[in-house]
Motif scaffolding. Structure first.
Motif, mmCIF file in Angstrom:
data_model
loop_
_atom_site.group_PDB
_atom_site.id
_atom_site.type_symbol
_atom_site.label_atom_id
_atom_site.label_comp_id
_atom_site.label_asym_id
_atom_site.label_seq_id
_atom_site.Cartn_x
_atom_site.Cartn_y
_atom_site.Cartn_z
ATOM 1 N N ARG A 9 26.599 32.465 -62.072
ATOM 2 C CA ARG A 9 27.338 33.655 -61.653
ATOM 3 C C ARG A 9 28.372 33.331 -60.572
ATOM 4 N NH1 ARG A 9 23.909 38.695 -60.515
ATOM 5 N NH2 ARG A 9 22.282 37.310 -59.735
ATOM 6 N N VAL A 57 41.157 43.985 -53.174
ATOM 7 C CA VAL A 57 40.115 44.457 -54.087
ATOM 8 C C VAL A 57 39.298 43.280 -54.631
ATOM 9 C CG1 VAL A 57 39.660 45.640 -56.267
ATOM 10 C CG2 VAL A 57 41.416 46.528 -54.705
ATOM 11 N N VAL A 61 35.250 42.582 -54.397
ATOM 12 C CA VAL A 61 34.395 42.597 -55.589
ATOM 13 C C VAL A 61 33.649 41.269 -55.758
ATOM 14 C CG1 VAL A 61 34.409 42.675 -58.126
ATOM 15 C CG2 VAL A 61 35.742 44.353 -56.800
ATOM 16 N N LEU A 65 29.552 37.461 -54.295
ATOM 17 C CA LEU A 65 28.985 36.549 -55.287
ATOM 18 C C LEU A 65 29.292 35.090 -54.960
ATOM 19 C CD1 LEU A 65 29.971 38.704 -58.364
ATOM 20 C CD2 LEU A 65 27.629 38.267 -57.598
ATOM 21 N N THR A 234 27.707 43.666 -45.990
ATOM 22 C CA THR A 234 26.734 44.322 -45.117
ATOM 23 C C THR A 234 25.303 44.078 -45.567
ATOM 24 O OG1 THR A 234 27.018 46.272 -46.472
ATOM 25 C CG2 THR A 234 28.288 46.176 -44.454
ATOM 26 N N ASP A 235 25.135 43.629 -46.800
ATOM 27 C CA ASP A 235 23.767 43.474 -47.301
ATOM 28 C C ASP A 235 23.381 42.006 -47.417
ATOM 29 O OD1 ASP A 235 24.228 43.772 -50.899
ATOM 30 O OD2 ASP A 235 25.372 42.746 -49.367
ATOM 31 N N GLY B 141 35.304 47.284 -62.801
ATOM 32 C CA GLY B 141 34.884 46.227 -61.876
ATOM 33 C C GLY B 141 35.092 46.621 -60.428
ATOM 34 N N THR B 142 36.183 47.319 -60.159
ATOM 35 C CA THR B 142 36.457 47.761 -58.783
ATOM 36 C C THR B 142 35.383 48.721 -58.292
ATOM 37 O OG1 THR B 142 38.823 47.494 -59.138
ATOM 38 C CG2 THR B 142 38.151 48.947 -57.328
ATOM 39 N N GLY B 145 31.821 46.805 -58.377
ATOM 40 C CA GLY B 145 31.783 45.690 -57.430
ATOM 41 C C GLY B 145 31.719 46.146 -55.979
ATOM 42 N N THR B 146 32.441 47.206 -55.657
ATOM 43 C CA THR B 146 32.420 47.640 -54.259
ATOM 44 C C THR B 146 31.240 48.548 -53.964
ATOM 45 O OG1 THR B 146 33.920 49.463 -54.804
ATOM 46 C CG2 THR B 146 34.909 47.440 -53.970
ATOM 47 N N ARG B 148 28.206 48.161 -54.670
ATOM 48 C CA ARG B 148 27.001 47.486 -54.247
ATOM 49 C C ARG B 148 27.091 46.972 -52.806
ATOM 50 N NH1 ARG B 148 24.290 42.166 -56.647
ATOM 51 N NH2 ARG B 148 25.487 41.270 -54.960
ATOM 52 N N ALA B 149 28.137 46.185 -52.527
ATOM 53 C CA ALA B 149 28.150 45.519 -51.227
ATOM 54 C C ALA B 149 28.783 46.360 -50.126
ATOM 55 C CB ALA B 149 28.889 44.181 -51.340
ATOM 56 N N ARG B 150 29.720 47.230 -50.472
ATOM 57 C CA ARG B 150 30.395 47.995 -49.419
ATOM 58 C C ARG B 150 30.848 49.342 -49.958
ATOM 59 N NH1 ARG B 150 34.365 44.436 -45.898
ATOM 60 N NH2 ARG B 150 32.430 43.298 -45.576
ATOM 61 N N ASP B 152 31.282 52.309 -48.804
ATOM 62 C CA ASP B 152 32.239 53.164 -48.106
ATOM 63 C C ASP B 152 33.676 52.712 -48.329
ATOM 64 O OD1 ASP B 152 31.860 50.876 -46.680
ATOM 65 O OD2 ASP B 152 32.274 51.801 -44.742
ATOM 66 N N PHE B 153 33.853 51.530 -48.926
ATOM 67 C CA PHE B 153 35.205 51.040 -49.198
ATOM 68 C C PHE B 153 35.686 51.431 -50.590
ATOM 69 C CE2 PHE B 153 38.256 47.608 -50.312
ATOM 70 C CZ PHE B 153 39.173 47.837 -49.299
ATOM 71 N N PHE B 215 30.281 43.277 -65.587
ATOM 72 C CA PHE B 215 29.996 43.454 -64.161
ATOM 73 C C PHE B 215 28.530 43.796 -63.895
ATOM 74 C CE2 PHE B 215 34.602 43.528 -64.020
ATOM 75 C CZ PHE B 215 34.834 42.729 -62.904
ATOM 76 N N LEU B 219 26.732 41.424 -61.270
ATOM 77 C CA LEU B 219 26.289 42.020 -60.012
ATOM 78 C C LEU B 219 24.817 42.379 -59.995
ATOM 79 C CD1 LEU B 219 29.316 44.449 -59.829
ATOM 80 C CD2 LEU B 219 28.966 42.545 -58.263
ATOM 81 N N ALA B 220 24.115 42.102 -61.114
ATOM 82 C CA ALA B 220 22.739 42.578 -61.237
ATOM 83 C C ALA B 220 21.862 42.097 -60.097
ATOM 84 C CB ALA B 220 22.153 42.105 -62.564
ATOM 85 N N ARG B 221 20.995 42.996 -59.666
ATOM 86 C CA ARG B 221 20.000 42.643 -58.669
ATOM 87 C C ARG B 221 18.772 43.470 -59.003
ATOM 88 N NH1 ARG B 221 21.598 42.762 -52.428
ATOM 89 N NH2 ARG B 221 22.990 41.167 -53.209
ATOM 90 N N ARG B 232 30.383 57.415 -51.587
ATOM 91 C CA ARG B 232 29.062 57.646 -51.014
ATOM 92 C C ARG B 232 29.268 57.919 -49.538
ATOM 93 N NH1 ARG B 232 24.874 53.144 -52.306
ATOM 94 N NH2 ARG B 232 26.384 51.967 -53.509
ATOM 95 N N ARG C 150 33.614 62.558 -43.671
ATOM 96 C CA ARG C 150 34.006 61.311 -42.996
ATOM 97 C C ARG C 150 35.113 61.597 -41.998
ATOM 98 N NH1 ARG C 150 34.467 56.382 -47.023
ATOM 99 N NH2 ARG C 150 32.284 56.952 -47.349
#
Lengths: 236, 236, 236, 236
Positions: A9, A57, A61, A65, A234-235, B141-142, B145-146, B148-150, B152-153, B215, B219-221, B232, C150
């Protein structure tokens, strides 16, 4: 970098991310030059907006990874800083080059251009080589400088830096060997003739070396590493 | 999505948000082409700036209410991911289509154009279909991808992505069936002839399917869902 | 709003902030039209970039002092929502009008124009009035919508909204009675003939009323107020 | 400012940061005017985008080291506010001037221009002087205003302010004596004839003094200092 991400990945992320980056750079260059009626500054505005926004972006994304290098110079620097093992670094660079070429082809397909091309756009001379050195020096400084004090800003900083450097460097800031080689395969706005590639690569490597030396000295703090990854989530 | 929001307000949010999105896309296209003196790249710069900036605002305003999909492809993906019940998803898509048409009419009214129009702007050919597939793949993807990790972006990322994709895809990135159908009702800068609509829809669906598959794998977890909502909030 | 701020400083903040806003709007309009060689879309790009970026800064600077309304419609809405006492609201609106006029004069001085002017630029017709209603409706939605979920994003959201609305509304989105009246005193790119002012004001008031009604319903939550101030700082 | 940073590194940061700032300002000006086909508004758009984006990055990179002044007027104000010792302030200003000149030379080298030049571009008259006073007044307000309520936003605010001020001030907002002197050494788009320099400096100093007085009064809060550094990092 998330340790739980498999090598497959990581490499897929580097390949796909670099492919999308090249599709953006080459595609928006074609769009700009087709629509701008011969005004290259207007074409470059569109090319710049698309590349800067897209890069922010892509790093968000793919950063969690693979670190979102998309750039062999960054991966090499991470290798020397012992942030990547040699085998993984080599595979990442291969993925970047392969992805870059596929991205150029995707741009050609989207715009109805012949897939296989060779650029005829000469970008020669010492000034251009110096410009690439400055461009890559600045890119390294952007990554290292923001990673220490505000790492969550690095993705945006890289996008803003390239936005700026498209205009302030005479070479429009390739700053990336994979991007440079792939762009030699497109005879469009963003292309570079193969004869001009070696000079660009030399400038990029020189700029990166000076950049790492200067910014490691400037930013050094005992016991703290300066990561070269363009994302710290952040994670993680 | 805030669970406390009533269905009526969810649908109102999707309809009003999509209406404003179309007013922005079509309205700024008219403004650009009227003022640009025939230079379509300059017109597209204004169209891009307005759409990207407006989209970021719309997602922030309506995201806490409905998820700010504004896009049947996103709602469909959320349906398959079991993030929306079938009845609600269908109603949301209806609200999106209705809102989109009303937004086009609002743009026509603001610019003193006839309200009812049919576009004559052909956007045909396989390259355009491929471009729409790439555009929608990248949009999925945008979001994924965002998220999961961030998360608020995500609203800003979607705005930046569309800013980029207006230029790097040959089709100027519709990436949305409701937007596509509604734009066929405007014979202005942003229009698309009805004959070109089916190809665009096919490209969008194909790109979305490939995007979700690729994706989700990348991005799987284990045990973590990837929401498709574009917002969010901090109070949810 | 910080309760510790004296009335004098609140009014000074509203006057100075609105003055700077008008200096930005009118000044960048003059710069754009002087340099653009007759291409009004290029002039509007510069005008937009300057206004959007400047507005974000002004709201951050003056928001902690006065709420950064700079706009009688926003202050009126805050009055009806009981977020300002009548006496203070009236004084704030007076400060906004006075500041707006001084800002126009400052722009004229910077660009070597006669200080006292009256615009001859007609912006008449029902379509323009409707466009102002849409523009003001959207501005109210931007403030109310972001303040709930926000609030720290509101200043940026307002800047992005105006960036977008300069292009998607046929009237280039004045959306502000103080701005409208002051711009009638400048016979430059951003001017508006006095004969067109009443229609603009009518559209703005109508749009604001509809906006408050619609978004209060959409965003309502028991026991929670929706502030109309454009800033909520971290130290308040 | 991080207390652990040595004087050598502080001065290196100010010199290198100011050099890169001038390379950006002058380089992107050359790029813009070469490509824009005589449309100075298009050239200024590129110049603006590059300067604004670049400034945000430079302040993030060098702020944690030196405060990222890059501007003798800011350092002087910090001296009077007792935020810098006299010896350090003097050395920082010397570093700024030296770096600025080197940055102009770097831009000339990148673009294949003669390194040593003197500008012939007259920017005279009282209106230009007043414009510089307004520009510098606004810059001081941007720094002081954001440092109190939201210091992590200051770097972006400064970039946005200059983006705005390039267009709304008739002088294109130099707002910096080191930048002004260095730009007199470039006979390109961003240059300024030596005969026009004294007026610009006078305007800048006047605007800064008025700015400090006005904003210290507006923003005053018992027992709280208003720092003039353009960065306050998370790890400081």
């Amino acid at each position: 970098m998330t340790t739980a991400v498999s090598t497959t990945r990581i490499l897929a992320a580097e390949a796909l991310g670099t492919a999308l980056l090249l599709a953006i750079v080459v595609g928006s260059g074609i769009m700009g030059s087709r629509l701008a009626g011969g005004n290259d500054a207007v074409a470059l505005l569109g090319n710049t907006l698309s590349t800067g926004a897209g890069l922010v972006v892509l790093i968000h994304v793919f950063g969690p990874l693979s670190g979102a290098h998309f750039n062999p110079v960054v991966t090499l620097a991470a290798l020397f800083a012992r942030q990547r093992r040699p085998g993984l670094a080599a595979a990442m660079m291969a993925a970047q080059f392969a992805g870059a070429v596929l991205g150029v082809y995707a741009a050609h397909l989207m715009f109805g251009e012949p897939v296989l091309q060779v650029s005829t756009k000469l970008r020669g001379g010492g000034a251009q080589v110096f410009a690439e050195a400055v461009a890559t020096f600045g890119l390294i400084g952007t990554i290292l400088g923001t990673q220490r004090a505000r790492p969550d800003f690095t993705p945006v900083a890289v996008g803003l830096y390239i936005t700026s450097a498209y205009w302030f460097t005479a070479s429009t800031s390739f700053a990336n060997p994979a991007v440079t080689l792939a762009r030699s395969l497109s005879d469009t706005f963003a292309g570079i003739a193969p004869a001009s590639v070696p000079g660009f690569l030399a400038g990029q490597i020189a700029g990166a070396v000076v950049g790492v030396v200067v910014f490691e000295w400037l930013l050094a703090r005992p016991g703290q590493d300066l990561p070269l990854d363009e994302f710290r989530g952040t994670d993680q």
